[in-house]
Design a protein around this motif. Structure first.
Motif, PDB file in Angstrom:
ATOM      1  N   VAL A   4       0.967  -1.160  -0.143  1.00  0.00           N
ATOM      2  CA  VAL A   4      -0.073  -0.269   0.052  1.00  0.00           C
ATOM      3  C   VAL A   4       0.941   1.257   0.001  1.00  0.00           C
ATOM      4  O   VAL A   4       0.661   2.199  -0.642  1.00  0.00           O
ATOM      5  CB  VAL A   4      -1.016  -0.058   1.150  1.00  0.00           C
ATOM      6  CG1 VAL A   4      -1.680   1.295   1.302  1.00  0.00           C
ATOM      7  CG2 VAL A   4      -1.936  -1.065   1.212  1.00  0.00           C
ATOM      8  N   PHE A   5       1.921   1.408   0.931  1.00  0.00           N
ATOM      9  CA  PHE A   5       2.951   2.373   0.954  1.00  0.00           C
ATOM     10  C   PHE A   5       3.389   2.794  -0.372  1.00  0.00           C
ATOM     11  O   PHE A   5       3.744   3.775  -0.813  1.00  0.00           O
ATOM     12  CB  PHE A   5       3.926   2.349   1.913  1.00  0.00           C
ATOM     13  CG  PHE A   5       3.223   2.754   3.346  1.00  0.00           C
ATOM     14  CD1 PHE A   5       2.416   2.033   4.369  1.00  0.00           C
ATOM     15  CD2 PHE A   5       3.412   4.124   3.665  1.00  0.00           C
ATOM     16  CE1 PHE A   5       1.858   2.387   5.411  1.00  0.00           C
ATOM     17  CE2 PHE A   5       2.635   4.793   4.935  1.00  0.00           C
ATOM     18  CZ  PHE A   5       2.046   3.804   5.839  1.00  0.00           C
ATOM     19  N   ALA A   6       4.053   1.628  -0.954  1.00  0.00           N
ATOM     20  CA  ALA A   6       4.756   1.643  -2.273  1.00  0.00           C
ATOM     21  C   ALA A   6       3.712   2.245  -3.355  1.00  0.00           C
ATOM     22  O   ALA A   6       4.121   3.078  -4.206  1.00  0.00           O
ATOM     23  CB  ALA A   6       5.319   0.363  -2.765  1.00  0.00           C
ATOM     24  N   LEU A   7       2.573   1.703  -3.471  1.00  0.00           N
ATOM     25  CA  LEU A   7       1.708   2.080  -4.379  1.00  0.00           C
ATOM     26  C   LEU A   7       1.013   3.295  -4.250  1.00  0.00           C
ATOM     27  O   LEU A   7       0.693   4.446  -5.308  1.00  0.00           O
ATOM     28  CB  LEU A   7       0.352   1.129  -4.552  1.00  0.00           C
ATOM     29  CG  LEU A   7       0.538  -0.204  -5.085  1.00  0.00           C
ATOM     30  CD1 LEU A   7      -0.709  -0.914  -5.153  1.00  0.00           C
ATOM     31  CD2 LEU A   7       1.201  -0.136  -6.535  1.00  0.00           C
TER      32      LEU A   7
ATOM     33  N   LEU B  92      -3.389   6.596   0.883  1.00  0.00           N
ATOM     34  CA  LEU B  92      -3.326   5.483   1.426  1.00  0.00           C
ATOM     35  C   LEU B  92      -4.614   4.555   1.457  1.00  0.00           C
ATOM     36  O   LEU B  92      -5.042   3.327   1.024  1.00  0.00           O
ATOM     37  CB  LEU B  92      -2.697   5.291   2.844  1.00  0.00           C
ATOM     38  CG  LEU B  92      -1.229   5.695   3.028  1.00  0.00           C
ATOM     39  CD1 LEU B  92      -0.741   5.738   4.437  1.00  0.00           C
ATOM     40  CD2 LEU B  92      -0.241   4.710   2.242  1.00  0.00           C
ATOM     41  N   ALA B  93      -5.649   5.225   1.735  1.00  0.00           N
ATOM     42  CA  ALA B  93      -7.139   4.770   1.903  1.00  0.00           C
ATOM     43  C   ALA B  93      -7.336   4.396   0.752  1.00  0.00           C
ATOM     44  O   ALA B  93      -8.121   3.434   0.460  1.00  0.00           O
ATOM     45  CB  ALA B  93      -7.985   5.738   2.850  1.00  0.00           C
ATOM     46  N   PHE B  94      -7.350   5.438  -0.435  1.00  0.00           N
ATOM     47  CA  PHE B  94      -7.863   5.027  -1.842  1.00  0.00           C
ATOM     48  C   PHE B  94      -7.003   4.094  -2.412  1.00  0.00           C
ATOM     49  O   PHE B  94      -7.609   3.342  -3.178  1.00  0.00           O
ATOM     50  CB  PHE B  94      -7.820   6.416  -2.548  1.00  0.00           C
ATOM     51  CG  PHE B  94      -9.176   7.090  -2.353  1.00  0.00           C
ATOM     52  CD1 PHE B  94     -10.430   6.715  -2.999  1.00  0.00           C
ATOM     53  CD2 PHE B  94      -9.380   8.135  -1.429  1.00  0.00           C
ATOM     54  CE1 PHE B  94     -11.584   7.597  -2.652  1.00  0.00           C
ATOM     55  CE2 PHE B  94     -10.406   8.665  -0.757  1.00  0.00           C
ATOM     56  CZ  PHE B  94     -11.714   8.354  -1.702  1.00  0.00           C
ATOM     57  N   VAL B  95      -5.915   4.038  -2.201  1.00  0.00           N
ATOM     58  CA  VAL B  95      -5.077   2.759  -2.775  1.00  0.00           C
ATOM     59  C   VAL B  95      -5.564   1.577  -2.389  1.00  0.00           C
ATOM     60  O   VAL B  95      -5.856   0.517  -3.073  1.00  0.00           O
ATOM     61  CB  VAL B  95      -3.694   3.052  -2.398  1.00  0.00           C
ATOM     62  CG1 VAL B  95      -2.795   1.841  -2.530  1.00  0.00           C
ATOM     63  CG2 VAL B  95      -2.975   4.187  -3.064  1.00  0.00           C
ATOM     64  N   SER B  96      -5.845   1.370  -1.043  1.00  0.00           N
ATOM     65  CA  SER B  96      -6.387   0.206  -0.321  1.00  0.00           C
ATOM     66  C   SER B  96      -7.683  -0.298  -0.869  1.00  0.00           C
ATOM     67  O   SER B  96      -7.878  -1.396  -1.147  1.00  0.00           O
ATOM     68  CB  SER B  96      -6.507   0.261   1.129  1.00  0.00           C
ATOM     69  OG  SER B  96      -5.130   0.829   1.635  1.00  0.00           O
ATOM     70  N   MET B  97      -8.417   0.779  -0.981  1.00  0.00           N
ATOM     71  CA  MET B  97      -9.696   0.656  -1.519  1.00  0.00           C
ATOM     72  C   MET B  97      -9.826  -0.073  -2.977  1.00  0.00           C
ATOM     73  O   MET B  97     -10.535  -0.815  -3.557  1.00  0.00           O
ATOM     74  CB  MET B  97     -10.698   2.237  -1.756  1.00  0.00           C
ATOM     75  CG  MET B  97     -11.456   2.281  -0.084  1.00  0.00           C
ATOM     76  SD  MET B  97     -12.660   3.640  -0.449  1.00  0.00           S
ATOM     77  CE  MET B  97     -11.618   4.826   0.318  1.00  0.00           C
TER      78      MET B  97
END
Lengths: 355, 31
Positions: free
Chosen positions: A18-21, A304-309
């Motif tokens: 998630v952090f990398a993306l 981070l939230a939108f990448v996870s979503m």
């Protein structure tokens, strides 16, 4: 024992992914923000949640064939990122802005938020939209914007597909409005203050509001920003009321008596942190530099939230929602456009509350 | 379908305020 170890490794792998993306999404965002798009649209109006969700979705599509999803899932802490971002968002919303911005902006914000919220709520009910999608969409259009959609989603415990769907609609719809509204305002010969109040009261994202104002003129841009910040300052009030309504009414099971303990259990506690942060900011306890850093941290948390979503997004769930939400969104936006024009004209031309 | 849970709320509040404190102390973060 083995399971715990693999789930711990999953947390680390998921968080690292998630952090990398998020870093990649940030890089893309910076490139887009520097662009000048056709029709004078600033790249900034294509806001970062869009890129974060797309990067997450790309990661999702890559992971799927390798069945790596289940492994990294423990590290995809969407709710935690989102709610942390919302607490930080609170630390940038000043209740003092309401007083500073003057009567015209407050009256307009109150009329617009109430009317548009209940219109969208009613229309979404007619179209049979899900209860939570209804709340997220109504707040996104009424209060205007991505932050409002996220705050509502947290308050009513919405599904990630609903947040992503509404956020995408908000960002995409703002683009044509940003270009068309200054053209229409020019054709109608609106004064700078009426046009500014119209843009601020209707266009959903802050960047597009400023963009439209800039196209029309300096005075229009100033009023547009004031009207928009007044609406933004009311996000906390709407989020709080929604949280209470869902905890007390919607989540109540049939035959269950209202019970303070149960309501407290269902109430999303982060909303209290959000309001506390807003009070601290309103009291002036956070300096200018710190406020800028908090804004950056908020953007990172939401990235981070939108990448996870995006990583967790179920395409079939989005397909199941179908086109009905788009129709509700567009009709409400049209209603919002007409009402905002009427209210802006009445308050800023007839009653001249702008000064 | 996993939904937003409430058990992470206090953690989010804690994290949010910790980050706010770091920002006030001059943490150099930009976006």
């Amino acid at each position: 024992m083995q399971k715990t170890e693999s789930s711990r490794a999953g947390v680390v792998a998921g968080l690292a992914l998630v952090f990398a993306l998020a870093g990649l999404a940030w890089f893309i965002t910076q490139q887009v923000y520097a662009l000048k798009l056709p029709f004078g649209i600033p790249g900034k109006s294509l806001e970062y949640p869009l890129w974060a969700a797309l990067v997450g979705l790309a990661g999702n599509l890559v992971l799927k064939p390798f069945k790596a999803h289940e492994y990294v899932r423990p590290g995809l802490r969407t709710e935690l990122f989102l709610k942390t971002g919302l607490v930080l968002l609170g630390a940038g919303l000043s209740l003092g802005d309401l007083i500073k911005n003057g009567a015209g902006a407050i009256v307009q914000a109150l009329i617009m938020i109430t009317a548009v919220f209940f219109f969208c709520w009613w229309l979404a009910g007619k179209f049979g939209l899900d209860e939570k999608l209804r709340a997220v969409m109504s707040t996104a259009i009424a209060v205007c914007g991505v932050s409002a959609a996220i705050a509502a989603a947290g308050s009513v415990l919405a599904k990630k597909e609903q947040v992503t769907y509404v956020t995408t609609l908000v960002i995409v719809t703002a683009l044509p409005l940003m270009v068309l509204m200054p053209m229409l305002a020019g054709a109608m010969g609106l004064s700078q203050s009426v046009a500014g109040a119209w843009f601020g009261g209707n266009i959903d994202t802050t960047a597009a509001v400023v963009g439209a104002g800039t196209i029309y003129g300096e005075a229009a841009q100033k009023i547009a920003s004031i009207v928009k910040t007044t609406q933004n300052a009311l996000i906390g009030v709407v989020a709080f009321l929604l949280a209470v309504y869902y905890a007390v009414v919607v989540e109540r099971r049939s035959g269950e008596r209202p019970n303070p303990r149960l309501m407290w259990e269902r109430f999303p506690k982060f909303v209290l942190g959000f309001i506390a942060a807003s009070i601290i900011f309103s009291l002036g306890w956070i300096g200018k530099d710190a406020a800028v850093t908090i804004g950056a941290l908020k953007n990172w948390a939401f990235t981070l939230a939108f990448v996870s979503m995006g990583l967790e997004l179920s395409v079939s769930e989005v397909q199941r929602m179908g086109w009905r939400p788009v129709i509700v969104f567009l009709i409400t936006t049209l209603f919002n456009t007409l009402l905002a024009l009427g209210v802006a004209w009445l308050l800023f031309e007839r009653l001249t509350l702008g000064g | 379908m996993r939904q937003f849970k409430i058990n992470e709320d206090w953690l989010a509040v804690l994290l949010g305020f910790a980050l706010m404190a770091l920002a006030i102390l001059g943490l150099p973060i930009k976006f």
